[in-house]
Design an enzyme around this catalytic site. Structure first.
Site, PDB file in Angstrom:
ATOM      1  N   ASN A 195     -26.906  12.686  26.137  1.00 47.52           N
ATOM      2  CA  ASN A 195     -27.587  13.441  25.335  1.00 47.52           C
ATOM      3  C   ASN A 195     -26.747  13.398  24.075  1.00 47.52           C
ATOM      4  O   ASN A 195     -25.604  12.812  23.881  1.00 47.52           O
ATOM      5  CB  ASN A 195     -28.076  14.665  25.794  1.00 47.52           C
ATOM      6  CG  ASN A 195     -26.976  15.644  26.192  1.00 47.52           C
ATOM      7  OD1 ASN A 195     -26.122  15.791  25.325  1.00 47.52           O
ATOM      8  ND2 ASN A 195     -26.838  15.936  27.286  1.00 47.52           N
ATOM      9  N   PHE A 224     -26.627  28.884  27.092  1.00 48.41           N
ATOM     10  CA  PHE A 224     -27.284  28.381  25.960  1.00 48.41           C
ATOM     11  C   PHE A 224     -28.490  27.941  26.069  1.00 48.41           C
ATOM     12  O   PHE A 224     -28.837  27.350  27.320  1.00 48.41           O
ATOM     13  CB  PHE A 224     -26.360  27.218  25.471  1.00 48.41           C
ATOM     14  CG  PHE A 224     -25.225  27.820  24.511  1.00 48.41           C
ATOM     15  CD1 PHE A 224     -24.083  28.415  25.147  1.00 48.41           C
ATOM     16  CD2 PHE A 224     -25.295  27.777  23.007  1.00 48.41           C
ATOM     17  CE1 PHE A 224     -23.096  29.004  24.085  1.00 48.41           C
ATOM     18  CE2 PHE A 224     -24.327  28.073  22.278  1.00 48.41           C
ATOM     19  CZ  PHE A 224     -23.301  28.774  22.964  1.00 48.41           C
ATOM     20  N   ILE A 248     -25.195  24.269  36.893  1.00 46.47           N
ATOM     21  CA  ILE A 248     -23.998  25.173  36.882  1.00 46.47           C
ATOM     22  C   ILE A 248     -23.817  26.351  36.665  1.00 46.47           C
ATOM     23  O   ILE A 248     -23.344  27.291  37.242  1.00 46.47           O
ATOM     24  CB  ILE A 248     -22.874  24.153  36.119  1.00 46.47           C
ATOM     25  CG1 ILE A 248     -22.963  22.814  36.613  1.00 46.47           C
ATOM     26  CG2 ILE A 248     -21.587  24.849  36.244  1.00 46.47           C
ATOM     27  CD1 ILE A 248     -22.221  21.933  35.401  1.00 46.47           C
ATOM     28  N   LYS A 306     -32.026  33.083  35.491  1.00 46.19           N
ATOM     29  CA  LYS A 306     -30.826  32.455  35.894  1.00 46.19           C
ATOM     30  C   LYS A 306     -29.671  33.608  36.127  1.00 46.19           C
ATOM     31  O   LYS A 306     -28.599  33.518  36.381  1.00 46.19           O
ATOM     32  CB  LYS A 306     -30.032  31.476  34.856  1.00 46.19           C
ATOM     33  CG  LYS A 306     -30.853  30.261  34.674  1.00 46.19           C
ATOM     34  CD  LYS A 306     -30.059  29.091  34.216  1.00 46.19           C
ATOM     35  CE  LYS A 306     -30.919  27.942  33.614  1.00 46.19           C
ATOM     36  NZ  LYS A 306     -30.185  26.653  33.410  1.00 46.19           N
TER      37      LYS A 306
HETATM   38  O1  C5P Z   1     -32.456  25.285  32.010  1.00 50.29           O
HETATM   39  P1  C5P Z   1     -31.612  24.828  30.885  1.00 50.29           P
HETATM   40  O2  C5P Z   1     -31.015  23.377  31.208  1.00 50.29           O
HETATM   41  O3  C5P Z   1     -32.431  24.661  29.604  1.00 50.29           O
HETATM   42  O4  C5P Z   1     -30.585  25.908  30.606  1.00 50.29           O
HETATM   43  C1  C5P Z   1     -29.321  25.563  29.625  1.00 50.29           C
HETATM   44  C2  C5P Z   1     -28.308  26.352  29.777  1.00 50.29           C
HETATM   45  O5  C5P Z   1     -27.848  26.127  31.445  1.00 50.29           O
HETATM   46  C3  C5P Z   1     -27.084  25.849  29.229  1.00 50.29           C
HETATM   47  O6  C5P Z   1     -26.275  27.070  29.147  1.00 50.29           O
HETATM   48  C4  C5P Z   1     -26.343  24.650  30.116  1.00 50.29           C
HETATM   49  O7  C5P Z   1     -25.032  24.627  30.018  1.00 50.29           O
HETATM   50  C5  C5P Z   1     -26.543  25.210  31.817  1.00 50.29           C
HETATM   51  N1  C5P Z   1     -26.963  24.412  32.708  1.00 50.29           N
HETATM   52  C6  C5P Z   1     -26.023  24.066  33.617  1.00 50.29           C
HETATM   53  N2  C5P Z   1     -26.091  23.086  34.348  1.00 50.29           N
HETATM   54  C7  C5P Z   1     -27.363  22.417  34.470  1.00 50.29           C
HETATM   55  C8  C5P Z   1     -28.101  22.490  33.293  1.00 50.29           C
HETATM   56  C9  C5P Z   1     -28.159  23.400  32.177  1.00 50.29           C
HETATM   57  O8  C5P Z   1     -24.964  24.690  33.603  1.00 50.29           O
HETATM   58  N3  C5P Z   1     -27.425  21.313  35.359  1.00 50.29           N
END
Ligand code: C5P
Length: 415
Positions: free
Chosen positions: A209, A322, A306, A340
């Site tokens: 991305n 974020f 994560i 979350k």
């Molecule tokens: O649910 P979404 O992906 O929109 O959430 C965004 C947040 O979750 C960001 O802080 C991003 O770093 C974290 N994230 C993560 N692992 C993922 C997807 C998103 O830590 N697989």
């Protein structure tokens, strides 16, 4: 604190004897390094008298080099402050030039570098100067100011050097030098994820991305300046590792998940600023996929979340997520905060090219019972403000502020 004060050839150099006095009043030892043109605006005699040290200006001064070489000087410094910083020194620092004592010293130091730009307002807004500002900021140089107001050239606008008192307060203040005690996050460990991830399709292709990692890198620098030990887990980006930060490079979401959980038990604060891929191809082909039909379908599977996995740990650190959204920004952000189980979420609007891979950002920060807006500003300045807010929310919920809450629970248990 040992401060190397670099003085370059701008009219604001006439304020530097006062700046030296302000720094010394705050207990700093100040070693002046002048460029050739600085001498047009302030005399060596005045600077030597107020700093109490011989002035350094020439890389080829054999006597001065014999007593303290430029490398020793670079090591001696706890902070290198360049004030005033002209458009010329900014360009030379951005290019990595090392033709004189000051630029060589900046390349050779591991201390934090701060510059206080001072120039005519039109020069300051020139795209070349702004590009150099952004590049330096990205590499971890603290840009102090400039302030707005009347200028020596008779114009009014942004370009004035910050006042000596203000500069002295910033660079000798708590947490400016990494590892300094007394910063808002002193003694804390902060783990930050940053940048995009790469999800392999075959040996030559991947899904990714537009995240540049700039926000996460700026947060890492700001957290280190606030006195924290910082571990930055970074996806593939085009940025130099920030000074004073342990940077670990990863590629895929699975790598980032593993690297985060390797260190998370040490963390007091976790900031997930990475744009982690939500899905990855079910399998990565071991040979290059050949084009065959007119269409092709890639079967994808969810990656581990994560942030949610850290927030769900029994002894979870203070977690900050974020939310990058094109619409319903606050609604989606509050949903993520709750779903979350986060302590805080930073909501970014990413519509019309905003936030991703640019130098400025505006955000809304939400937590369970509060909200704060941060209007558009450079990512480095914004990161400093976010770190201050994180430190104060951390203190309110996990610091000494938790004790009254615990005693209320005990009281309720007994009644
Ligand atoms: O649910 P979404 O992906 O929109 O959430 C965004 C947040 O979750 C960001 O802080 C991003 O770093 C974290 N994230 C993560 N692992 C993922 C997807 C998103 O830590 N697989």
């Amino acid at each position: 604190m040992n401060i190397v004060l670099g003085i370059t050839g701008g009219i604001a150099a006439y304020k530097t004897p006062d700046l030296i006095r302000r720094l010394r009043e705050r207990g700093a030892d100040v070693q002046i390094v002048m460029t050739a043109s600085a001498g047009e605006f302030v005399t060596e005699t005045a600077l030597q008298a107020v700093s109490g040290r011989p002035i350094r200006s020439n890389l080829w001064d054999r006597e001065a080099e014999a007593s303290m070489s430029h490398i020793e000087l670079a090591r001696w410094a706890d902070v290198v402050l360049i004030a005033p910083a002209t458009a010329e020194i900014m360009a030379r620092l951005a290019s990595g030039a090392a033709a004189d004592l000051l630029t060589t010293l900046v390349l050779a130091t591991e201390a934090p570098v701060a510059i206080a730009p001072a120039m005519n307002r039109v020069m300051w807004s020139n795209p070349a100067v702004q590009a150099n500002r952004a590049l330096l900021e990205e590499r971890g140089v603290a840009i102090l100011g400039p302030g707005r107001g009347s200028q020596a050239c008779g114009e009014t606008g942004a370009g004035r050097m910050l006042e000596p008192d203000e500069l002295a307060d910033i660079v000798t203040g708590p947490g400016f030098a990494p590892g300094e005690t007394g910063g808002a996050l002193s003694g804390k460990t902060v783990v930050i994820t940053a940048g995009p991830t790469r999800e392999p399709i075959d040996p030559v292709r991947y899904l990714t991305n537009r995240s540049s990692g700039k926000m996460g890198y700026a947060l890492a620098t700001a957290a280190a300046r606030a006195g924290a030990r910082v571990v930055l887990i970074s996806g593939p980006v085009d940025l130099a590792p920030p000074r004073g930060v342990e940077t670990r490079s990863v590629l895929s979401a699975a790598d980032m998940h593993r690297a985060t959980h390797d260190v998370i038990s040490d963390a007091d604060v976790f900031i997930a600023s990475a744009a982690v891929a939500d899905y990855r191809p079910v399998t990565a082909a071991d040979k290059k996929i050949k084009k065959t039909g007119e269409t092709m379908t890639l079967e994808m599977v969810r990656t581990p979340d994560i942030l949610a996995s850290v927030a769900a740990l029994p002894d979870a650190p203070f977690t900050v997520g974020f939310a990058a959204e094109t619409d319903n920004l606050l609604g989606y952000a509050r949903g993520k905060l709750e779903n979350k189980s986060l302590d805080m979420i930073v909501a970014n609007c990413v519509r019309d090219g905003k936030a991703f891979d640019v130098d400025d950002n505006a955000v809304e920060v939400l937590w369970a019972d509060g909200q704060q807006s941060f209007p558009t500003t450079g990512k480095s300045a914004l990161a400093g403000e976010l770190v201050d807010l994180i430190a104060s929310r951390y203190e309110a919920t996990r610091g000494t502020g938790t004790e009254p809450r615990l005693s209320i629970i005990r009281l309720n248990d007994q009644t």
